[in-house]
Motif scaffolding. Structure first.
Motif, PDB file in Angstrom:
ATOM      1  N   ALA A 123       0.963  -1.330   0.048  1.00  0.00           N
ATOM      2  CA  ALA A 123      -0.188  -0.126  -0.011  1.00  0.00           C
ATOM      3  C   ALA A 123       0.905   1.399   0.135  1.00  0.00           C
ATOM      4  CB  ALA A 123      -0.924  -0.131   1.292  1.00  0.00           C
ATOM      5  N   ALA A 124       2.073   1.060   0.265  1.00  0.00           N
ATOM      6  CA  ALA A 124       2.991   2.369   0.113  1.00  0.00           C
ATOM      7  C   ALA A 124       3.094   3.125  -1.254  1.00  0.00           C
ATOM      8  CB  ALA A 124       4.708   2.019   0.569  1.00  0.00           C
ATOM      9  N   GLY A 125       2.861   2.583  -2.194  1.00  0.00           N
ATOM     10  CA  GLY A 125       2.650   3.383  -3.437  1.00  0.00           C
ATOM     11  C   GLY A 125       3.980   4.079  -3.827  1.00  0.00           C
ATOM     12  N   GLY A 126       4.995   3.593  -3.464  1.00  0.00           N
ATOM     13  CA  GLY A 126       6.353   4.276  -3.675  1.00  0.00           C
ATOM     14  C   GLY A 126       7.108   5.000  -2.523  1.00  0.00           C
ATOM     15  N   ARG A 127       6.275   5.002  -1.590  1.00  0.00           N
ATOM     16  CA  ARG A 127       6.822   5.811  -0.403  1.00  0.00           C
ATOM     17  C   ARG A 127       7.970   4.999   0.363  1.00  0.00           C
ATOM     18  NH1 ARG A 127       1.801   7.475   3.007  1.00  0.00           N
ATOM     19  NH2 ARG A 127       3.208   8.672   4.283  1.00  0.00           N
ATOM     20  N   PRO A 128       8.877   5.729   0.805  1.00  0.00           N
ATOM     21  CA  PRO A 128       9.942   4.982   1.318  1.00  0.00           C
ATOM     22  C   PRO A 128       9.425   4.373   2.590  1.00  0.00           C
ATOM     23  CG  PRO A 128      10.382   7.278   1.773  1.00  0.00           C
ATOM     24  CD  PRO A 128       9.252   7.136   0.599  1.00  0.00           C
TER      25      PRO A 128
END
Length: 294
Positions: A123-128
């Motif tokens: 679910a992070a969608g590219g977030r660190p």
């Protein structure tokens, strides 16, 4: 049409003013200079036809106000959700804090914790994303990284021998997470726990996280060893909570960064603005003013 919102509701303030003007136009005397009181109706109609007396000013005014009302409604921005709305992901880091106390690590809840943590990565969608494990003490496993795939193997091997000691101190994990996320904008912390060890110190750390703008979400674990699951204790943290087996509410929160949701321009991308179409209807009453006179 199931959910209708107003993107610019302050424009509704113009509608009462237009209603007052329309009422005034309806109640005032026809613009005939008082001749309507002494002149026969046939002669009055003839004079108006010849253009020597006004008679349509009120009607024209009402038409103009109707157009203005439609434009005002359009400026309010009535909108419905878009099926093709873009997914807006936050830009800040996500930190996962997993409860590895004996009540979790030695029971079936550990599998739910691993699945929930893997779901956060998706679910992070590219977030660190970073990882913290805790029992009696908290340990930094990985700082937030833009390649969360590196965390998958670490999450997959979690077990009873992962932590060196026992106990359960979520306050220590919250304090460590706050240090790791200090200065990060639009950051999220996801606590995966059965609620053991939640005390006043944990609640104080929750308030400190909120004070620094770090959003705390909780995924609650059921089936802890020894039946020690304390969901109510986790709810006292005052954060968004969902069962680890039904984490969709938390995942949606992670997928939509809070900073982005507060940006009106980006919020508008989630809805289809019907305002321009409503304002365009104002042309229809205006057309009656351009009809050809006999």
């Amino acid at each position: 049409m199931s959910t209708l919102i107003l993107l610019r509701p302050w424009w509704l303030a113009t509608l009462p003013l237009l209603a007052v003007l329309a009422l005034w136009l309806l109640r005032r005397e026809p613009a005939a200079g008082g001749w309507q009181r002494v002149m026969p109706p046939a002669m009055l109609a003839a004079m108006r036809t010849l253009g020597h007396l006004g008679g349509e000013d009120g009607r024209r005014g009402l038409v103009a106000l109707t157009t203005a009302g439609l434009v005002g409604l359009g400026l309010c921005g009535p909108a419905v959700p878009r099926a093709d709305a873009p997914l807006l992901a936050g830009s800040g880091a996500i930190l996962i804090a997993i409860d590895m106390s004996p009540s979790v690590a030695r029971g079936p809840a550990i599998a739910d914790a691993q699945a929930a943590a893997a779901g956060v990565l998706g679910a992070a969608g590219g977030r660190p994303v970073g990882l913290v494990l805790y029992a009696g003490e908290a340990y930094e496993v990985a700082a937030p990284t833009a390649d969360p795939a590196t965390l998958e193997s670490q999450i997959a091997v979690l077990g009873t021998d992962t932590m060196p000691g026992g106990g359960s101190r979520p306050a220590a994990a919250l304090a460590l997470a706050r240090q790791m996320l200090q200065g990060s904008v639009d950051a999220d912390l996801v606590l995966i726990s059965d609620g053991g060890g939640v005390d006043d110190a944990a609640r104080v750390e929750t308030e400190r996280l909120a004070g620094e703008g770090i959003r705390l979400s909780v995924l609650t674990l059921a089936g802890a060893a020894g039946g020690k699951t304390d969901i109510r204790a986790l709810e006292t943290l005052g954060s968004a909570a969902a069962p680890a087996r039904s984490p969709d509410a938390v995942f949606r929160r992670l997928s939509r960064g809070g900073t982005l949701e507060r940006d009106p321009a980006l919020t508008a991308l989630q809805f289809r603005d019907l305002g321009p179409f409503l304002a365009a209807l104002g042309i229809i009453p205006l057309l009656s003013l351009f009809r050809r006179r006999a």
